[in-house]
Design a protein around this motif. Structure first.
Motif, mmCIF file in Angstrom:
data_model
loop_
_atom_site.group_PDB
_atom_site.id
_atom_site.type_symbol
_atom_site.label_atom_id
_atom_site.label_comp_id
_atom_site.label_asym_id
_atom_site.label_seq_id
_atom_site.Cartn_x
_atom_site.Cartn_y
_atom_site.Cartn_z
ATOM 1 N N ILE A 93 0.832 -1.213 0.000
ATOM 2 C CA ILE A 93 0.000 0.000 0.000
ATOM 3 C C ILE A 93 0.861 1.256 0.000
ATOM 4 C CG2 ILE A 93 -1.757 1.270 1.281
ATOM 5 C CD1 ILE A 93 -2.776 -1.389 2.348
ATOM 6 N N ILE A 94 1.915 1.257 0.829
ATOM 7 C CA ILE A 94 2.751 2.454 0.902
ATOM 8 C C ILE A 94 3.494 2.673 -0.414
ATOM 9 C CG2 ILE A 94 4.949 1.516 1.722
ATOM 10 C CD1 ILE A 94 3.136 4.496 3.266
ATOM 11 N N GLY A 95 3.811 1.581 -1.125
ATOM 12 C CA GLY A 95 4.443 1.717 -2.436
ATOM 13 C C GLY A 95 3.507 2.351 -3.456
ATOM 14 N N ILE A 96 2.220 1.925 -3.429
ATOM 15 C CA ILE A 96 1.238 2.518 -4.342
ATOM 16 C C ILE A 96 1.030 3.996 -4.024
ATOM 17 C CG2 ILE A 96 -1.176 2.428 -5.051
ATOM 18 C CD1 ILE A 96 -1.102 -0.592 -4.571
ATOM 19 N N VAL A 97 0.912 4.318 -2.718
ATOM 20 C CA VAL A 97 0.735 5.716 -2.321
ATOM 21 C C VAL A 97 1.932 6.553 -2.746
ATOM 22 C CG1 VAL A 97 0.504 7.251 -0.329
ATOM 23 C CG2 VAL A 97 -0.799 5.120 -0.411
ATOM 24 N N PHE A 98 3.130 6.006 -2.585
ATOM 25 C CA PHE A 98 4.345 6.746 -2.956
ATOM 26 C C PHE A 98 4.378 7.034 -4.459
ATOM 27 C CE2 PHE A 98 8.827 6.599 -4.354
ATOM 28 C CZ PHE A 98 9.279 7.731 -3.709
ATOM 29 N N ILE A 113 7.318 9.121 3.040
ATOM 30 C CA ILE A 113 6.530 7.946 2.635
ATOM 31 C C ILE A 113 7.421 6.954 1.887
ATOM 32 C CG2 ILE A 113 4.623 7.179 1.188
ATOM 33 C CD1 ILE A 113 3.215 9.793 1.804
ATOM 34 N N GLY A 114 8.250 7.454 0.980
ATOM 35 C CA GLY A 114 9.180 6.573 0.280
ATOM 36 C C GLY A 114 10.175 5.925 1.228
ATOM 37 N N LEU A 115 10.645 6.726 2.220
ATOM 38 C CA LEU A 115 11.579 6.187 3.199
ATOM 39 C C LEU A 115 10.927 5.069 4.019
ATOM 40 C CD1 LEU A 115 14.372 6.420 4.545
ATOM 41 C CD2 LEU A 115 13.379 8.125 6.089
ATOM 42 N N ALA A 116 9.650 5.272 4.418
ATOM 43 C CA ALA A 116 8.933 4.242 5.173
ATOM 44 C C ALA A 116 8.724 2.988 4.334
ATOM 45 C CB ALA A 116 7.593 4.787 5.656
ATOM 46 N N GLY A 117 8.436 3.159 3.030
ATOM 47 C CA GLY A 117 8.263 2.001 2.162
ATOM 48 C C GLY A 117 9.546 1.211 1.998
ATOM 49 N N LYS A 118 10.666 1.912 1.772
ATOM 50 C CA LYS A 118 11.952 1.221 1.643
ATOM 51 C C LYS A 118 12.315 0.502 2.936
ATOM 52 C CE LYS A 118 13.804 4.546 -1.709
ATOM 53 N NZ LYS A 118 14.841 5.577 -1.960
ATOM 54 N N LEU A 119 12.087 1.184 4.048
ATOM 55 C CA LEU A 119 12.425 0.584 5.333
ATOM 56 C C LEU A 119 11.564 -0.646 5.611
ATOM 57 C CD1 LEU A 119 14.309 0.980 7.702
ATOM 58 C CD2 LEU A 119 12.587 2.412 8.793
ATOM 59 N N GLY A 120 10.261 -0.581 5.289
ATOM 60 C CA GLY A 120 9.385 -1.734 5.484
ATOM 61 C C GLY A 120 9.801 -2.914 4.618
ATOM 62 N N PHE A 121 10.198 -2.644 3.375
ATOM 63 C CA PHE A 121 10.633 -3.714 2.477
ATOM 64 C C PHE A 121 11.923 -4.358 2.988
ATOM 65 C CE2 PHE A 121 13.016 -5.149 -1.283
ATOM 66 C CZ PHE A 121 12.115 -6.089 -1.761
ATOM 67 N N VAL A 122 12.854 -3.538 3.469
ATOM 68 C CA VAL A 122 14.106 -4.078 4.016
ATOM 69 C C VAL A 122 13.817 -4.926 5.249
ATOM 70 C CG1 VAL A 122 16.299 -3.460 5.088
ATOM 71 C CG2 VAL A 122 15.523 -2.241 3.053
ATOM 72 N N TRP A 147 17.656 -5.125 11.769
ATOM 73 C CA TRP A 147 16.564 -4.143 11.696
ATOM 74 C C TRP A 147 17.019 -2.765 12.188
ATOM 75 C CZ3 TRP A 147 11.909 -7.426 13.917
ATOM 76 C CH2 TRP A 147 11.369 -8.174 12.871
ATOM 77 N N VAL A 148 17.690 -2.774 13.338
ATOM 78 C CA VAL A 148 18.161 -1.492 13.888
ATOM 79 C C VAL A 148 19.182 -0.851 12.957
ATOM 80 C CG1 VAL A 148 19.439 -0.458 15.798
ATOM 81 C CG2 VAL A 148 17.669 -2.158 16.279
ATOM 82 N N TYR A 149 20.103 -1.662 12.435
ATOM 83 C CA TYR A 149 21.122 -1.102 11.548
ATOM 84 C C TYR A 149 20.482 -0.552 10.273
ATOM 85 C CZ TYR A 149 25.063 -0.751 8.363
ATOM 86 O OH TYR A 149 25.986 -0.283 7.454
ATOM 87 N N ALA A 150 19.535 -1.290 9.693
ATOM 88 C CA ALA A 150 18.871 -0.808 8.478
ATOM 89 C C ALA A 150 18.124 0.494 8.737
ATOM 90 C CB ALA A 150 17.915 -1.877 7.949
#
Length: 436
Positions: A93-98, A113-122, A147-150
């Motif tokens: 969803i966040i990818g579509i919104v971005f 929003i893009g940062l949150a999408g990349k972070l969620g995917f990682v 997770w913390v490092y990413a």
């Protein structure tokens, strides 16, 4: 004094920089504008993803229960997917919104929003990749550390946090151990051990499929590969994070002397296990008896051998007992096992006929071998019977010994009953004398 003050001052400077960044970000979000709007959009997507996680999880659970024939690895994969459905929905969803905001408004208004999408995917990729680490505590440490490092890397805070963690350290002369070094060591060693496990598992499968290698040598080769792989992984992990092992040589020597006295039995079992594998006296699949324990070898471990009995009990016998004790290996050189049965008949029965009938009765039992024909001999004249011994051979001791003896006894009973052969038993006659 200067050497003591500088690290502490650097630690305070790093901590102040981290706090200033956190306060600046919070202040920017508190002010109305696109940064605040992006945070609200991210929270709304997270809330929707949580609802879809519960709904889609129930649907997936019902569909899996409706189907049969799932293999273990498939069920485990479904469980892992079900646990992370919320994160998968969030990334989608966040990818579509971005993408929509990139095309409908300024790119800067969708940065968070893009940062949150990349972070969620990682995070999602790390969660699935960490399943390769089988040890649960190590897997959790590796997962959370990555997770913390990413997260810090995406927020451009990795260098500052690394300096902060490196400032918290213990120094003893030339030896220095910081929190950063410790965390890095755990993560690197965990990843290398996982790689070593995958390599050793693949190698072990190849060795076990090789029929030219005996079972005992297969076990020895697999143990050797595992020991070498894990040892190299640990050594490379420690060296990769910069820990000098030469400074621990004296300390490890002193600890080794103490452990040598306390772990004599453990070392003895390890050495005994290697001897058993080398001399091939016992191997997986052999039928053995040790004292009151009778069963077949299921596995040969580094410290003990697993012996499974006919009643389903699994005995873990130390390797030292197999070396020092008297072990009967029923299938050491071949699978043939001879069993003896003792019985007696009445003096009025023809012993030649009794022997013939006994041999025929034993030969009629399914598991008794015919090419090694049963034999029957007279062994003595008892008080009330002529005593015989019946000997026969089998080649599947794992099928049990008590049951085959019982079947032969039943065959003797039926044969003797059909041919009028009597089996005597002690009798007593009691006479009542009249009292004078």
């Amino acid at each position: 004094m200067q050497d003591v003050v500088d690290p502490f001052a650097e630690f305070l400077v790093t901590l102040q920089a981290l706090w200033a960044n956190a306060v600046g970000f919070a202040a920017g979000v508190a002010e109305p504008g696109w940064r605040q709007n992006q945070v609200f959009i991210i929270l709304a997507v997270a809330l929707v993803s949580w609802g879809l996680h519960r709904k889609s999880g129930d649907i997936l659970h019902e569909r899996v229960r409706a189907r049969e024939g799932w293999q273990k690895w498939q069920l485990r994969a479904i469980v892992q997917i079900k646990r992370r459905l919320g994160l998968m929905w969030f990334c989608l969803i966040i990818g579509i919104v971005f993408l929509l905001m990139q095309n409908l408004t300024w790119p800067s208004r969708s940065y968070l929003i893009g940062l949150a999408g990349k972070l969620g995917f990682v995070w999602l990729c790390i969660a699935f990749a960490a399943r390769l680490v089988r040890n649960r505590p190590i897997r959790r440490i590796v997962t959370w550390s990555l997770w913390v490092y990413a997260t810090l890397y995406m927020l451009n805070l990795s260098d500052q946090v690394a300096a902060f963690l490196d400032g918290v350290a213990i120094e003893l002369g030339d030896f220095r151990l910081s929190i950063l070094t410790l965390i890095t060591a755990v993560v690197v060693i965990g990843l290398l051990i996982t790689l070593a496990r995958i390599t050793s598992t693949a190698t072990a499968s190849t060795i076990r499929r090789n029929e030219d290698i005996s079972p005992s040598m297969q076990v020895l080769a697999v143990k050797g590969v595992q020991l070498a792989a894990y040892g190299i992984a640990f050594y490379m992990g420690v060296k990769a994070v910069g820990i000098d092992l030469t400074g621990l040589a004296v300390l490890s020597g002193a600890i080794g002397v103490g452990l040598g006295f306390g772990l004599q039995k453990v070392v003895s079992n390890l050495v005994s296990g290697v001897i058993i594998l080398l001399d091939k006296s016992i191997k997986p699949g052999d039928v053995i008896s040790l004292g009151e324990t009778f069963g077949w070898i299921q596995t040969l471990g580094a410290r003990y051998a697993s012996v499974v009995t006919r009643d389903g009990k699994e005995y873990l016998i130390p390797n030292e007992d197999l070396i020092t004790g008297q072990v009967v290996n029923w299938s050491h050189s071949n699978d043939f096992v001879r069993l003896d049965i003792h019985f007696g008949t009445a003096y009025g029965d023809d012993p030649h006929e009794v022997r013939r009938l006994a041999i025929a009765a034993a030969a009629s039992v399914e598991r008794v071998l015919n090419h090694k024909a049963p034999v029957c001999h007279i062994v003595g004249f008892g008080d009330s019977s002529v005593d015989y011994i019946l000997r026969f051979w089998i080649r599947d001791p794992t099928g049990g010994l008590t049951n085959i003896r019982g079947n032969v006894f039943l065959a003797l009973w039926d044969t003797f009953k059909e041919n009028g052969i009597s089996i005597p038993f002690p009798q007593r006659e009691v006479r009542m004398l009249d009292e004078e």
